[in-house]
Write a protein that holds these residues in place. Structure first.
Motif, PDB file in Angstrom:
ATOM      1  N   SER A   1     -36.359  10.919  -9.188  1.00 15.59           N
ATOM      2  CA  SER A   1     -35.121  10.168  -9.004  1.00 15.59           C
ATOM      3  C   SER A   1     -34.489  10.565  -7.678  1.00 15.59           C
ATOM      4  O   SER A   1     -34.838  11.592  -7.093  1.00 15.59           O
ATOM      5  N   PHE A   2     -33.542   9.765  -7.218  1.00 18.97           N
ATOM      6  CA  PHE A   2     -32.820  10.098  -5.999  1.00 18.97           C
ATOM      7  C   PHE A   2     -31.964  11.347  -6.216  1.00 18.97           C
ATOM      8  O   PHE A   2     -31.855  12.188  -5.330  1.00 18.97           O
ATOM      9  N   ALA A   3     -31.372  11.488  -7.377  1.00 27.11           N
ATOM     10  CA  ALA A   3     -30.527  12.652  -7.664  1.00 27.11           C
ATOM     11  C   ALA A   3     -31.328  13.948  -7.587  1.00 27.11           C
ATOM     12  O   ALA A   3     -30.827  14.971  -7.113  1.00 27.11           O
TER      13      ALA A   3
ATOM     14  N   TYR B   1     -31.621  15.996  -4.253  1.00 24.07           N
ATOM     15  CA  TYR B   1     -30.537  16.870  -3.808  1.00 24.07           C
ATOM     16  C   TYR B   1     -30.464  18.181  -4.603  1.00 24.07           C
ATOM     17  O   TYR B   1     -29.664  19.039  -4.292  1.00 24.07           O
ATOM     18  N   ASP B   2     -31.328  18.342  -5.614  1.00 21.36           N
ATOM     19  CA  ASP B   2     -31.482  19.642  -6.274  1.00 21.36           C
ATOM     20  C   ASP B   2     -32.349  20.571  -5.428  1.00 21.36           C
ATOM     21  O   ASP B   2     -32.295  21.787  -5.588  1.00 21.36           O
TER      22      ASP B   2
ATOM     23  N   ALA C   1     -28.129  17.513   2.004  1.00 23.13           N
ATOM     24  CA  ALA C   1     -27.791  16.339   2.803  1.00 23.13           C
ATOM     25  C   ALA C   1     -27.999  16.639   4.289  1.00 23.13           C
ATOM     26  O   ALA C   1     -28.427  15.761   5.047  1.00 23.13           O
TER      27      ALA C   1
ATOM     28  N   GLY D   1     -26.288  11.728   2.840  1.00 21.84           N
ATOM     29  CA  GLY D   1     -25.776  12.230   1.569  1.00 21.84           C
ATOM     30  C   GLY D   1     -26.216  11.362   0.405  1.00 21.84           C
ATOM     31  O   GLY D   1     -26.603  10.207   0.580  1.00 21.84           O
ATOM     32  N   TYR D   2     -26.128  11.918  -0.791  1.00 20.33           N
ATOM     33  CA  TYR D   2     -26.536  11.195  -1.995  1.00 20.33           C
ATOM     34  C   TYR D   2     -25.746   9.905  -2.161  1.00 20.33           C
ATOM     35  O   TYR D   2     -26.321   8.841  -2.395  1.00 20.33           O
TER      36      TYR D   2
ATOM     37  N   LEU E   1     -26.848   7.229   0.281  1.00 15.95           N
ATOM     38  CA  LEU E   1     -28.180   6.731  -0.050  1.00 15.95           C
ATOM     39  C   LEU E   1     -28.113   5.752  -1.214  1.00 15.95           C
ATOM     40  O   LEU E   1     -28.702   4.670  -1.171  1.00 15.95           O
ATOM     41  N   ILE E   2     -27.360   6.099  -2.249  1.00 13.02           N
ATOM     42  CA  ILE E   2     -27.237   5.235  -3.426  1.00 13.02           C
ATOM     43  C   ILE E   2     -26.459   3.969  -3.091  1.00 13.02           C
ATOM     44  O   ILE E   2     -26.837   2.872  -3.505  1.00 13.02           O
TER      45      ILE E   2
END
Length: 78
Positions: free
Chosen positions: A21-23, A26-27, A31, A37-38, A41-42
């Motif tokens: 996933s996109f999330a 970032y784990d 950024a 940044g998330y 991007l979303i």
């Protein structure tokens, strides 16, 4: 494509990462490392198969995982 999506991130140094996933990106990456940044991007909502996001720090693309169908029976069914 739900459940079969894969997100491929390639950093400018050639390092590849794969996420579900996109999330999840970032784990592992920041950024600052990605140059985006998330939320941005979303909100762009433009990263789709055949339409990667590219900047000077990374390329982010989405694809589909192809899985072999199983012949195993569902253990929840009796």
């Amino acid at each position: 494509m739900a459940g079969n999506k894969i997100v491929h991130v390639r950093l400018a140094d050639g390092t590849d990462y794969f996420f579900g996933s996109f999330a999840a990106i970032y784990d592992v990456l920041t950024a600052a490392q990605l140059g985006i940044g998330y939320g941005t991007l979303i909100n762009m909502n433009k990263v789709r198969p055949g339409q990667p996001y590219t900047n000077s720090q990374c390329t982010i693309q989405v694809g589909e995982i192809h899985r072999k169908k199983t012949k195993r029976k569902n253990p929840n069914m009796k």
